[in-house]
Design a protein around this motif. Structure first.
Motif, PDB file in Angstrom:
ATOM      1  N   ALA A 127       0.841  -1.181   0.073  1.00  0.00           N
ATOM      2  CA  ALA A 127       0.127  -0.088   0.398  1.00  0.00           C
ATOM      3  C   ALA A 127       1.123   1.080   0.441  1.00  0.00           C
ATOM      4  CB  ALA A 127      -1.094   0.068   1.604  1.00  0.00           C
ATOM      5  N   ASP A 128       2.032   0.718   0.619  1.00  0.00           N
ATOM      6  CA  ASP A 128       3.288   1.939   0.865  1.00  0.00           C
ATOM      7  C   ASP A 128       3.510   2.627  -0.663  1.00  0.00           C
ATOM      8  OD1 ASP A 128       5.031   3.949   2.232  1.00  0.00           O
ATOM      9  OD2 ASP A 128       6.257   3.442   2.180  1.00  0.00           O
ATOM     10  N   GLU A 129       3.436   1.769  -1.112  1.00  0.00           N
ATOM     11  CA  GLU A 129       4.768   1.759  -2.858  1.00  0.00           C
ATOM     12  C   GLU A 129       3.045   2.534  -3.598  1.00  0.00           C
ATOM     13  OE1 GLU A 129       6.370   0.747  -6.828  1.00  0.00           O
ATOM     14  OE2 GLU A 129       7.146   1.775  -4.153  1.00  0.00           O
ATOM     15  N   LEU A 130       2.486   1.614  -3.864  1.00  0.00           N
ATOM     16  CA  LEU A 130       1.268   1.668  -4.416  1.00  0.00           C
ATOM     17  C   LEU A 130       1.185   4.138  -4.352  1.00  0.00           C
ATOM     18  CD1 LEU A 130      -1.352  -1.674  -4.510  1.00  0.00           C
ATOM     19  CD2 LEU A 130      -0.060  -0.409  -6.357  1.00  0.00           C
ATOM     20  N   ALA A 131       0.756   4.195  -2.583  1.00  0.00           N
ATOM     21  CA  ALA A 131       0.663   5.827  -2.763  1.00  0.00           C
ATOM     22  C   ALA A 131       1.757   6.785  -3.474  1.00  0.00           C
ATOM     23  CB  ALA A 131       0.129   6.029  -1.084  1.00  0.00           C
ATOM     24  N   LYS A 132       2.928   5.966  -2.795  1.00  0.00           N
ATOM     25  CA  LYS A 132       4.352   6.969  -3.883  1.00  0.00           C
ATOM     26  C   LYS A 132       5.096   6.208  -4.781  1.00  0.00           C
ATOM     27  CE  LYS A 132       4.509   6.833   2.054  1.00  0.00           C
ATOM     28  NZ  LYS A 132       5.027   7.569   3.082  1.00  0.00           N
ATOM     29  N   GLY A 133       5.150   5.285  -5.095  1.00  0.00           N
ATOM     30  CA  GLY A 133       6.124   4.771  -6.102  1.00  0.00           C
ATOM     31  C   GLY A 133       5.744   5.456  -7.233  1.00  0.00           C
ATOM     32  N   THR A 134       6.904   5.443  -8.174  1.00  0.00           N
ATOM     33  CA  THR A 134       6.262   5.659  -9.802  1.00  0.00           C
ATOM     34  C   THR A 134       7.112   5.339 -10.457  1.00  0.00           C
ATOM     35  OG1 THR A 134       8.525   6.669  -9.231  1.00  0.00           O
ATOM     36  CG2 THR A 134       7.177   8.314  -8.713  1.00  0.00           C
ATOM     37  N   ASP A 135       7.975   3.783 -10.697  1.00  0.00           N
ATOM     38  CA  ASP A 135       8.250   2.940 -11.514  1.00  0.00           C
ATOM     39  C   ASP A 135       7.168   1.431 -11.910  1.00  0.00           C
ATOM     40  OD1 ASP A 135      10.685   1.648 -12.629  1.00  0.00           O
ATOM     41  OD2 ASP A 135       9.346  -0.007 -11.587  1.00  0.00           O
ATOM     42  N   ARG A 136       6.667   1.615 -12.658  1.00  0.00           N
ATOM     43  CA  ARG A 136       5.126   0.730 -13.546  1.00  0.00           C
ATOM     44  C   ARG A 136       5.636  -0.074 -13.230  1.00  0.00           C
ATOM     45  NH1 ARG A 136       2.146   3.037 -16.739  1.00  0.00           N
ATOM     46  NH2 ARG A 136       2.568   5.419 -17.387  1.00  0.00           N
ATOM     47  N   GLY A 137       7.036  -0.710 -13.383  1.00  0.00           N
ATOM     48  CA  GLY A 137       7.360  -2.445 -12.371  1.00  0.00           C
ATOM     49  C   GLY A 137       7.157  -2.592 -11.239  1.00  0.00           C
ATOM     50  N   MET A 138       7.142  -1.171 -10.517  1.00  0.00           N
ATOM     51  CA  MET A 138       7.086  -2.104  -8.798  1.00  0.00           C
ATOM     52  C   MET A 138       6.458  -1.711  -9.043  1.00  0.00           C
ATOM     53  SD  MET A 138      10.580  -2.584  -7.484  1.00  0.00           S
ATOM     54  CE  MET A 138      10.742  -3.618  -9.298  1.00  0.00           C
ATOM     55  N   LEU A 139       5.527  -0.803  -9.239  1.00  0.00           N
ATOM     56  CA  LEU A 139       4.200  -0.796  -8.929  1.00  0.00           C
ATOM     57  C   LEU A 139       2.846  -1.677  -9.078  1.00  0.00           C
ATOM     58  CD1 LEU A 139       3.385   2.790 -10.629  1.00  0.00           C
ATOM     59  CD2 LEU A 139       3.428   2.269  -7.767  1.00  0.00           C
ATOM     60  N   LEU A 140       3.869  -2.353 -10.582  1.00  0.00           N
ATOM     61  CA  LEU A 140       2.976  -3.959 -11.212  1.00  0.00           C
ATOM     62  C   LEU A 140       3.459  -4.804  -9.694  1.00  0.00           C
ATOM     63  CD1 LEU A 140       3.350  -3.979 -14.680  1.00  0.00           C
ATOM     64  CD2 LEU A 140       1.539  -3.181 -13.695  1.00  0.00           C
ATOM     65  N   ILE A 141       3.968  -4.931  -8.817  1.00  0.00           N
ATOM     66  CA  ILE A 141       4.444  -6.537  -8.484  1.00  0.00           C
ATOM     67  C   ILE A 141       3.378  -5.610  -7.305  1.00  0.00           C
ATOM     68  CG2 ILE A 141       6.138  -7.145  -6.885  1.00  0.00           C
ATOM     69  CD1 ILE A 141       8.436  -6.890  -9.034  1.00  0.00           C
ATOM     70  N   ALA A 142       3.533  -4.542  -6.618  1.00  0.00           N
ATOM     71  CA  ALA A 142       3.185  -4.244  -5.222  1.00  0.00           C
ATOM     72  C   ALA A 142       1.718  -4.062  -5.145  1.00  0.00           C
ATOM     73  CB  ALA A 142       2.825  -2.472  -5.001  1.00  0.00           C
ATOM     74  N   LYS A 143       1.017  -4.117  -6.454  1.00  0.00           N
ATOM     75  CA  LYS A 143      -0.862  -4.523  -7.286  1.00  0.00           C
ATOM     76  C   LYS A 143      -0.213  -6.053  -6.797  1.00  0.00           C
ATOM     77  CE  LYS A 143      -4.500  -3.207 -10.394  1.00  0.00           C
ATOM     78  NZ  LYS A 143      -4.026  -2.794 -11.370  1.00  0.00           N
ATOM     79  N   ASP A 144       0.307  -6.404  -7.675  1.00  0.00           N
ATOM     80  CA  ASP A 144      -0.023  -7.746  -7.338  1.00  0.00           C
ATOM     81  C   ASP A 144       0.018  -8.536  -5.761  1.00  0.00           C
ATOM     82  OD1 ASP A 144      -0.380  -8.222 -10.158  1.00  0.00           O
ATOM     83  OD2 ASP A 144       2.024  -8.553 -10.286  1.00  0.00           O
ATOM     84  N   VAL A 145       0.800  -8.207  -5.520  1.00  0.00           N
ATOM     85  CA  VAL A 145       1.312  -8.117  -4.363  1.00  0.00           C
ATOM     86  C   VAL A 145       0.105  -8.190  -3.187  1.00  0.00           C
ATOM     87  CG1 VAL A 145       2.356  -8.048  -1.087  1.00  0.00           C
ATOM     88  CG2 VAL A 145       4.127  -8.771  -3.375  1.00  0.00           C
ATOM     89  N   HIS A 146      -0.801  -6.622  -2.920  1.00  0.00           N
ATOM     90  CA  HIS A 146      -2.084  -5.898  -2.303  1.00  0.00           C
ATOM     91  C   HIS A 146      -2.906  -7.703  -2.758  1.00  0.00           C
ATOM     92  CE1 HIS A 146      -4.588  -3.684  -1.066  1.00  0.00           C
ATOM     93  NE2 HIS A 146      -3.611  -3.370   0.226  1.00  0.00           N
ATOM     94  N   THR A 147      -3.431  -7.630  -4.251  1.00  0.00           N
ATOM     95  CA  THR A 147      -4.499  -8.177  -3.885  1.00  0.00           C
ATOM     96  C   THR A 147      -3.848 -10.147  -4.374  1.00  0.00           C
ATOM     97  OG1 THR A 147      -4.776  -7.192  -6.396  1.00  0.00           O
ATOM     98  CG2 THR A 147      -5.751  -8.807  -6.399  1.00  0.00           C
ATOM     99  N   GLY A 148      -2.621 -10.412  -4.354  1.00  0.00           N
ATOM    100  CA  GLY A 148      -2.934 -12.377  -4.136  1.00  0.00           C
ATOM    101  C   GLY A 148      -2.750 -12.425  -2.980  1.00  0.00           C
ATOM    102  N   GLN A 149      -2.461 -11.356  -1.927  1.00  0.00           N
ATOM    103  CA  GLN A 149      -2.201 -11.601  -0.303  1.00  0.00           C
ATOM    104  C   GLN A 149      -2.906 -11.703  -0.051  1.00  0.00           C
ATOM    105  OE1 GLN A 149       2.114 -11.568   1.624  1.00  0.00           O
ATOM    106  NE2 GLN A 149       2.889 -11.281  -0.759  1.00  0.00           N
ATOM    107  N   SER A 150      -3.743 -10.606  -0.081  1.00  0.00           N
ATOM    108  CA  SER A 150      -5.614 -10.551   0.563  1.00  0.00           C
ATOM    109  C   SER A 150      -5.995 -11.159   0.641  1.00  0.00           C
ATOM    110  CB  SER A 150      -5.878  -9.594  -0.211  1.00  0.00           C
ATOM    111  OG  SER A 150      -5.512  -7.853   0.224  1.00  0.00           O
TER     112      SER A 150
END
Length: 215
Positions: free
Chosen positions: A180-203
């Motif tokens: 959630a912190d990365e999705l709020a503050k990050g800018t790199d598309r690759g890292m944002l995609l991983i953060a989104k996958d982590v948040h969705t999958g691990q939820s």
């Protein structure tokens, strides 16, 4: 001679009229819908979790690709050891339980988080950053302590299942905080995609583990 002069005069007048018409066409106002397109602002969609931006009239509609930020680097450097501990916990399952649901959960964790470690490690290397080593503590939320990991190693059967779920639920909740912190503050598309996958999958996995723990 008079006939030729008249003909020449007629053609000359015609050429002048054509020239005037052409010049008038070049300076005429463009259609209203064309003017609207030229003066309307262009909205550029932002990266996942980010805001859109409005470009000046006439700008292209293709979004710019943002580079990495300090938040992206922090996310990768923290998530790599966080994922490694999850893989270590999942690796204990095979020799300590025969519960199909726990075995399947461990397999999904390994299949998802192993490749993500590789992607984040390669990304850091390309930036000239050192890939972090393994750890059981630190600033990452949800990490199990060395004592907790040693206790997990010593358990078998139903006791292992219960403690494994307890530690992994806490571990996954920590990953949600980091994502959630990365999705709020990050800018790199690759890292944002991983953060989104982590948040969705691990939820989803947290909900499954809570259901298993409640049985």
């Amino acid at each position: 001679m008079r006939i030729r002069s008249k003909v020449s005069g007629i053609w000359g007048a015609a050429l002048v009229a054509i020239s005037v018409a052409v010049l008038a066409g070049c300076t005429a106002e463009p259609p209203a819908h064309t003017q609207a397109r030229a003066t309307a602002p262009v909205v550029h969609p932002g990266a996942p979790g980010g805001d859109s931006r409005t470009a000046p009239p006439g700008a292209t509609a293709s979004p710019t690709v943002a580079g990495p930020s300090a938040a992206d680097v922090r996310f990768a450097e923290a998530m790599i050891p966080h994922h490694r501990q999850a893989l270590e916990m999942a690796g204990l399952v095979r020799d300590r339980t025969t519960t199909p649901a726990i075995t399947a959960l461990a397999g999904r964790i390994s299949a998802a988080q192993g490749p993500e470690i590789t992607v984040m490690s390669d990304w850091l290397t390309r930036l000239g950053r050192a890939v972090p080593g393994h750890g059981h503590a630190g600033d990452m939320p949800g990490m199990a302590t060395l004592e907790q990991m040693n206790r997990l190693r010593g358990l078998r059967g139903a006791e292992f299942d219960r403690y494994f779920l307890q530690l992994m639920i806490t571990h996954h909740k920590g990953a949600l905080t980091m994502a959630a912190d990365e999705l709020a503050k990050g800018t790199d598309r690759g890292m944002l995609l991983i953060a989104k996958d982590v948040h969705t999958g691990q939820s989803i996995e947290i909900a499954r583990m809570q259901d298993l723990a409640a049985r």
